[in-house]
Design an enzyme around this catalytic site. Structure first.
Site, short mmCIF file in Angstrom:
data_model
loop_
_atom_site.label_atom_id
_atom_site.label_comp_id
_atom_site.label_asym_id
_atom_site.label_seq_id
_atom_site.Cartn_x
_atom_site.Cartn_y
_atom_site.Cartn_z
N HIS A 195 8.65 -4.92 -2.42
CA HIS A 195 7.02 -5.74 -3.97
C HIS A 195 5.81 -5.06 -3.61
O HIS A 195 5.27 -5.22 -2.05
CB HIS A 195 7.66 -6.97 -2.75
CG HIS A 195 7.16 -8.32 -4.49
ND1 HIS A 195 5.51 -7.92 -4.61
CD2 HIS A 195 7.68 -8.32 -5.59
CE1 HIS A 195 5.18 -8.73 -5.54
NE2 HIS A 195 6.50 -9.03 -5.82
N ARG B 168 7.23 -1.61 -10.28
CA ARG B 168 7.27 -2.52 -9.18
C ARG B 168 7.44 -1.00 -8.14
O ARG B 168 6.40 -0.56 -7.11
CB ARG B 168 8.13 -3.46 -8.22
CG ARG B 168 8.24 -4.40 -9.14
CD ARG B 168 9.13 -5.36 -8.42
NE ARG B 168 8.48 -6.37 -8.23
CZ ARG B 168 9.08 -8.42 -8.70
NH1 ARG B 168 10.48 -7.77 -8.20
NH2 ARG B 168 9.45 -9.13 -8.40
#
Length: 530
Positions: free
Chosen positions: A236, A282
């Site tokens: 992340h 991401r």
């Protein structure tokens, strides 16, 4: 004397996938639901952003499918993507029927109400349904309450799975450690479901809670099941950087509401890497942050949402606002310090559309599975959706076939007569720290052949030490997690070595280009990888 429990279905894991499956089973079945801690302690509970679903007439199934395929870098299985997305509205309706209170907005003509939808990286439309920035918590609490109120579901907390029980060619249960007594119990069932989550605790820095130790993946592998695509570990891009902010994620929805990523000097850098800026997938954003941090020698970068009003932030991101305020950061006035952290295991136990593994009687749902949905890079907020869709599919298959399954044969009792209590637990903590550090350094966001070979050498040595320890001392939760993490780390490394290209979340300096044809990396027990 080993305690023995008998049920029709054994569900190992109490997140969204495990709870959904248990709740979809007929009231005629006796269901055991096992949780490693108390309920509401797993990854589902901490999911902030939301769940992707096609809910607005400006959005389409085809658009959601296309976005997912694009984010997955050519490796998604179209049939899995279409199956998941086509069931998205149905899953939202089921969650609402269970009592999940998603955020609403007033419709333009004031005659009705509709869900408030936000947008995240890789999505071409606003399609993220949410409950402020506590979506996972809202889902987890409602489903947990439903399970606790169910007459046919028995919940066992503080239980850690040790290994699966296999007999007559099928999975018939599992050996389970009762953390409160230190004894291993035998749970037998006609069908067994692994809903144990991912393995992001294999990395030094992660957004995941402590239980994300790859237990189900390791157990399935030891029982003879194939695994796939474990080289794709999603980092992340934005976790809060602060010495007191352990594993605190800053939701991607902040970028969906206009949040900008900044260098320490205030320069916005994402447009230099991708035309989609902060809303690029991401893998792109995490690599960009990693690149800039290494280039500048910076400990962190910054995410700025201060252009939004304090009322807006308090309404949409109360959890983040409160946590940052506790650490002296006013997100309405100053940017949030952030770093990438391991977040999601895109590969896992290979399953079909009914969540069946290679072992008869064994199913895998949620992050422990590899359905083909995520490909080389999970698109934001598709994971909760996958949990609900495939859990229901697995439950339906179990119901349709339960009448054909004979009662499990009697399995041998757990034998701990030849082991002793350990007085050397420092070995566990040392090996745990070493494993997570070299995985971060050698099998992280950017990889090389040399780093991967070093990691493989280290994990082989660690597993030898762990096997010796496991064979001589009584099992504990920490030992079982270490054993499983080391096993899954080896599988991740072997998958990464096998993929001689860069694709999605797997980026290697030795092979920076993608191959013309995308192929899954599949490992099979007892078979050497190519």
């Amino acid at each position: 004397m080993t305690a023995v429990y008998e049920h029709d279905v054994l569900v190992i894991g109490s997140g969204a996938a495990g709870l959904t499956l248990a709740l979809h089973l007929s009231a005629d079945y006796r269901v055991a639901l096992l949780s490693k801690a108390e309920l509401n302690q797993g990854s589902t509970y901490w999911a902030q952003g939301g769940m992707a679903a096609v809910l607005h007439n400006r959005d389409t199934v085809d658009s959601h499918v296309a976005d997912t395929l694009a984010a997955g870098a050519g490796l998604c299985h179209r049939d899995a993507v279409e199956f998941t997305v086509k069931n998205s509205r149905h899953c939202v309706e089921w969650l609402v029927s269970q009592g999940v209170d998603f955020d609403l907005r007033q419709s333009a003509d004031q005659r009705g109400r509709e869900f408030h939808l936000t947008r995240e990286g890789g999505h071409s439309h606003r399609r993220i349904i949410h409950a402020a920035d506590r979506t996972g918590r809202a889902i987890s609490e409602v489903l947990s309450d439903r399970a606790m109120a169910s007459d046919n579901i028995t919940i066992y907390t503080h239980r850690t799975a040790v290994d699966l029980v296999v007999g007559d060619g099928r999975c018939q249960g599992a050996y389970i450690l009762d953390q409160t007594t230190g004894h291993v119990e035998l749970f037998q069932a006609k069908s067994v479901v692994l809903a144990t989550g991912g393995a992001s605790k294999v990395y030094l820095y992660t957004s995941n809670p402590d239980g994300a130790s790859g237990d189900g993946i390791a157990m399935a592998w030891r029982a003879g099941c194939r695994v796939a695509n474990l080289e794709f570990n999603q980092f992340h891009p934005t976790c809060l950087y602060h010495p007191e902010a352990k594993s605190f994620l800053v939701t991607e929805a902040i970028r969906g509401e206009g949040g900008r990523l900044l260098l320490p000097d205030g320069h916005r850098f994402m447009p230099d890497f991708d035309s989609r800026g902060e809303l690029a997938p991401r893998d792109v954003v995490a690599r960009a942050i990693d690149h800039e941090m290494k280039r500048l020698g910076a400990d962190c970068l910054f995410l700025d949402i201060s252009h939004q009003s304090k009322d807006f932030l308090r309404s949409h991101f109360p959890t983040i606002m409160e946590r940052c305020a506790e650490l002296g950061i006013d997100i309405s006035q100053e940017p949030i310090p952030v770093v990438p952290a391991a977040h999601y295991t895109c590969g896992g136990i290979l399953v079909d559309q009914h969540s069946r593994t290679d072992l008869s009687g064994l199913y895998a749902v949620g992050e422990s599975s590899c359905t083909g949905l995520h490909g080389a890079n999970r698109m934001a907020s598709n994971s909760l959706l996958e949990c609900i869709v495939y859990a229901e599919s697995a439950a339906n298959h179990i119901i349709e076939n339960m009448h054909r399954i004979a009662a499990p044969s009697i399995a041998p009792a757990w034998d701990e007569s030849q082991v002793t209590d350990s007085d050397e637990d420092v070995v566990i903590s040392h090996n745990w720290d070493e494993l997570r550090r070299f995985m971060w350094d050698y099998v992280g966001i950017v990889r090389t052949d040399k780093r991967l070979q070093r990691a493989l050498h280290r994990v082989d040595l660690l597993q030898t030490e762990i096997a010796d320890y496991y064979g001589n001392y009584k099992v504990s939760n920490d030992l079982l997690e270490l054993r499983n993490l080391a096993m899954v780390a080896e599988l991740m490394i072997r998958c990464a070595i096998s993929r001689q290209e860069s694709r999605g979340l797997h980026y290697t300096l030795d092979y920076p280009q993608s191959m013309p044809v995308a192929r899954d990396t599949i490992l099979q027990p007892g078979v050497s990888p190519p």
